[in-house]
Design a protein around this motif. Structure first.
Motif, PDB file in Angstrom:
ATOM      1  N   SER A  62      37.436  37.129  25.599  1.00 14.56           N
ATOM      2  CA  SER A  62      37.108  37.546  26.967  1.00 14.56           C
ATOM      3  C   SER A  62      37.322  36.371  27.917  1.00 14.56           C
ATOM      4  O   SER A  62      37.530  35.232  27.483  1.00 14.56           O
ATOM      5  N   SER A  63      37.221  36.649  29.205  1.00 17.43           N
ATOM      6  CA  SER A  63      37.461  35.592  30.199  1.00 17.43           C
ATOM      7  C   SER A  63      36.419  34.485  30.101  1.00 17.43           C
ATOM      8  O   SER A  63      36.678  33.360  30.532  1.00 17.43           O
ATOM      9  N   ALA A  64      35.253  34.794  29.526  1.00 18.18           N
ATOM     10  CA  ALA A  64      34.223  33.761  29.388  1.00 18.18           C
ATOM     11  C   ALA A  64      34.706  32.625  28.487  1.00 18.18           C
ATOM     12  O   ALA A  64      34.282  31.475  28.643  1.00 18.18           O
ATOM     13  N   GLY A  67      36.413  29.990  30.462  1.00 19.57           N
ATOM     14  CA  GLY A  67      35.434  29.075  31.055  1.00 19.57           C
ATOM     15  C   GLY A  67      35.012  28.004  30.057  1.00 19.57           C
ATOM     16  O   GLY A  67      34.890  26.822  30.404  1.00 19.57           O
ATOM     17  N   LEU A  70      37.689  25.400  29.781  1.00 18.81           N
ATOM     18  CA  LEU A  70      37.679  24.474  30.922  1.00 18.81           C
ATOM     19  C   LEU A  70      36.571  23.432  30.764  1.00 18.81           C
ATOM     20  O   LEU A  70      36.758  22.255  31.081  1.00 18.81           O
ATOM     21  N   ILE A  92      47.171  37.178  23.814  1.00 16.73           N
ATOM     22  CA  ILE A  92      46.191  36.271  24.424  1.00 16.73           C
ATOM     23  C   ILE A  92      46.895  35.268  25.347  1.00 16.73           C
ATOM     24  O   ILE A  92      46.380  34.924  26.416  1.00 16.73           O
ATOM     25  N   GLU A  94      49.287  35.878  27.173  1.00 16.28           N
ATOM     26  CA  GLU A  94      49.497  36.605  28.424  1.00 16.28           C
ATOM     27  C   GLU A  94      48.289  36.435  29.364  1.00 16.28           C
ATOM     28  O   GLU A  94      48.456  36.335  30.582  1.00 16.28           O
ATOM     29  N   ILE A  95      47.092  36.412  28.786  1.00 12.06           N
ATOM     30  CA  ILE A  95      45.877  36.185  29.599  1.00 12.06           C
ATOM     31  C   ILE A  95      45.936  34.797  30.243  1.00 12.06           C
ATOM     32  O   ILE A  95      45.604  34.628  31.423  1.00 12.06           O
ATOM     33  N   ILE A  98      48.516  35.064  33.091  1.00 14.44           N
ATOM     34  CA  ILE A  98      48.045  35.820  34.252  1.00 14.44           C
ATOM     35  C   ILE A  98      47.048  34.990  35.075  1.00 14.44           C
ATOM     36  O   ILE A  98      47.074  35.008  36.307  1.00 14.44           O
ATOM     37  N   THR A  99      46.194  34.265  34.378  1.00 11.40           N
ATOM     38  CA  THR A  99      45.191  33.448  35.082  1.00 11.40           C
ATOM     39  C   THR A  99      45.765  32.067  35.457  1.00 11.40           C
ATOM     40  O   THR A  99      45.069  31.246  36.047  1.00 11.40           O
ATOM     41  N   ARG A 100      47.018  31.836  35.083  1.00  5.65           N
ATOM     42  CA  ARG A 100      47.751  30.588  35.347  1.00  5.65           C
ATOM     43  C   ARG A 100      47.157  29.367  34.653  1.00  5.65           C
ATOM     44  O   ARG A 100      47.471  28.226  35.016  1.00  5.65           O
ATOM     45  N   LEU A 101      46.302  29.609  33.689  1.00  2.82           N
ATOM     46  CA  LEU A 101      45.732  28.480  32.956  1.00  2.82           C
ATOM     47  C   LEU A 101      46.765  27.849  32.019  1.00  2.82           C
ATOM     48  O   LEU A 101      46.578  26.729  31.558  1.00  2.82           O
ATOM     49  N   ILE A 104      47.771  24.517  33.366  1.00  5.37           N
ATOM     50  CA  ILE A 104      46.925  23.315  33.324  1.00  5.37           C
ATOM     51  C   ILE A 104      46.548  22.905  31.892  1.00  5.37           C
ATOM     52  O   ILE A 104      46.133  21.782  31.672  1.00  5.37           O
TER      53      ILE A 104
ATOM     54  N   GLU B  50      35.381  43.163  30.015  1.00  3.33           N
ATOM     55  CA  GLU B  50      35.118  42.408  31.253  1.00  3.33           C
ATOM     56  C   GLU B  50      34.223  43.208  32.201  1.00  3.33           C
ATOM     57  O   GLU B  50      33.290  42.655  32.798  1.00  3.33           O
ATOM     58  N   THR B  99      43.265  32.342  40.781  1.00  4.05           N
ATOM     59  CA  THR B  99      44.489  31.579  40.500  1.00  4.05           C
ATOM     60  C   THR B  99      44.875  30.676  41.675  1.00  4.05           C
ATOM     61  O   THR B  99      45.842  29.922  41.584  1.00  4.05           O
ATOM     62  N   ILE B 107      34.736  27.678  36.325  1.00  2.00           N
ATOM     63  CA  ILE B 107      34.377  28.155  34.988  1.00  2.00           C
ATOM     64  C   ILE B 107      34.435  29.684  34.906  1.00  2.00           C
ATOM     65  O   ILE B 107      34.865  30.238  33.909  1.00  2.00           O
ATOM     66  N   PHE B 113      39.588  39.925  38.166  1.00  2.00           N
ATOM     67  CA  PHE B 113      41.019  39.654  38.308  1.00  2.00           C
ATOM     68  C   PHE B 113      41.791  40.185  37.092  1.00  2.00           C
ATOM     69  O   PHE B 113      42.851  40.796  37.233  1.00  2.00           O
ATOM     70  N   TYR B 118      45.249  44.199  34.293  1.00  2.00           N
ATOM     71  CA  TYR B 118      45.538  44.949  33.064  1.00  2.00           C
ATOM     72  C   TYR B 118      45.422  46.465  33.218  1.00  2.00           C
ATOM     73  O   TYR B 118      46.004  47.201  32.428  1.00  2.00           O
TER      74      TYR B 118
END
Lengths: 122, 148
Positions: A62-64, A67, A70, A92, A94-95, A98-101, A104, B50, B99, B107, B113, B118
């Protein structure tokens, strides 16, 4: 030397500390909290300056978790260390895109590539 | 012959992150049975997780007295899921893009988003405490084309 901790396994090589996520799914807050409490001391106590997070067991997150990554990267950079990630499956990844992580984080296809990148940078 | 299997269902669950595991498993099983593409199932799974985490955390604020209602309909051509919490709601348009600029280093703030990225369609009720999401079955190729 390798050690098992809740949710992860840790391998110490000559050039890097490799932290491998053991679970197929990382979703719940308590899982993420537990991972944080397990990984942060590994980063703090390791004498290595190169860390690799290996996702090859992970099929869903999940998006958590982003976090958490990071937070880990912040802790690693505070130690003047490096963090590489590898073994991220295409869905994954792809996630991350999409979040552009992906821009970084330092991401490699597999563990061999992540280790080789560390050796060539040394 | 028409199937006797119900296509829709409504379930009320507690405000804790593990509470939706069973119903999410049921929804994904029904999508597999309807031969949704693997990418569709992954996408809806992510959107559902989510949305549920948002409902528990930001909607009901982990209040054990408050519940979350999950209503779903799985048809061969599309899956529709609505999640309603008992919170005060929010304005979806006020959520910053994670983004952009320094937001990328924050965090949290990526859940909605990812849901937008999706899902094929999402809608909120006026109060902002109920989200409805639609995912079309790519194998059926019935996704509406955007208007010019």
């Amino acid at each position: 030397m390798a050690s098992l901790k809740p949710g992860i396994s840790v391998q110490y090589t000559e050039t890097a500390t490799i932290i491998t996520f053991a679970k197929e799914k990382i979703l719940e807050e308590r899982d993420i909290q537990s991972l944080q409490e397990t990984i942060m001391p590994v980063v703090e106590q390791s004498e290595q300056v190169h860390f690799i997070l290996d996702f090859h067991n992970v099929q869903f997150l999940s998006s958590a978790v982003l976090g958490l990554l990071l937070r880990i990267s912040k802790k690693v950079y505070e130690k003047n260390s490096t963090l590489r990630m590898c073994g991220i499956n295409p869905k994954i990844y792809e996630i991350f895109k999409i979040t552009r992580l992906n821009r970084i984080f330092d991401i490699y296809d597999d563990l061999d590539a992540a280790l080789a990148a560390g050796e060539s940078a040394a | 012959m028409l199937s006797k299997e119900p296509v829709g269902c409504s379930v009320v669950v507690e405000s804790k992150s593990s509470a939706a595991e069973k119903v999410i498993g049921q929804i994904l099983s029904k999508m597999k049975a309807q031969k949704f593409a693997d990418d569709d199932i992954f996408a809806l799974h992510l959107g559902l997780e989510e949305a549920f985490i948002n409902a528990v955390k930001h909607g009901n604020k982990f209040d054990p007295a408050k519940k979350i209602t999950i209503t779903y309909t799985i048809r061969p051509e599309k899956a529709e899921i609505c999640l309603a919490d008992e919170g005060d709601g929010f304005a979806p348009g006020n959520i910053p893009d994670p983004t952009l600029g320094d937001n990328i280093y924050k965090i949290g703030g990526r859940g909605l988003f990812l849901i937008r990225s999706y899902m094929d369609e999402i809608n909120f009720n006026e109060k902002g405490n109920c989200i409805c999401m639609v995912k079309y079955n790519s194998n059926k190729n019935l996704k509406p084309k955007p208007e010019n």
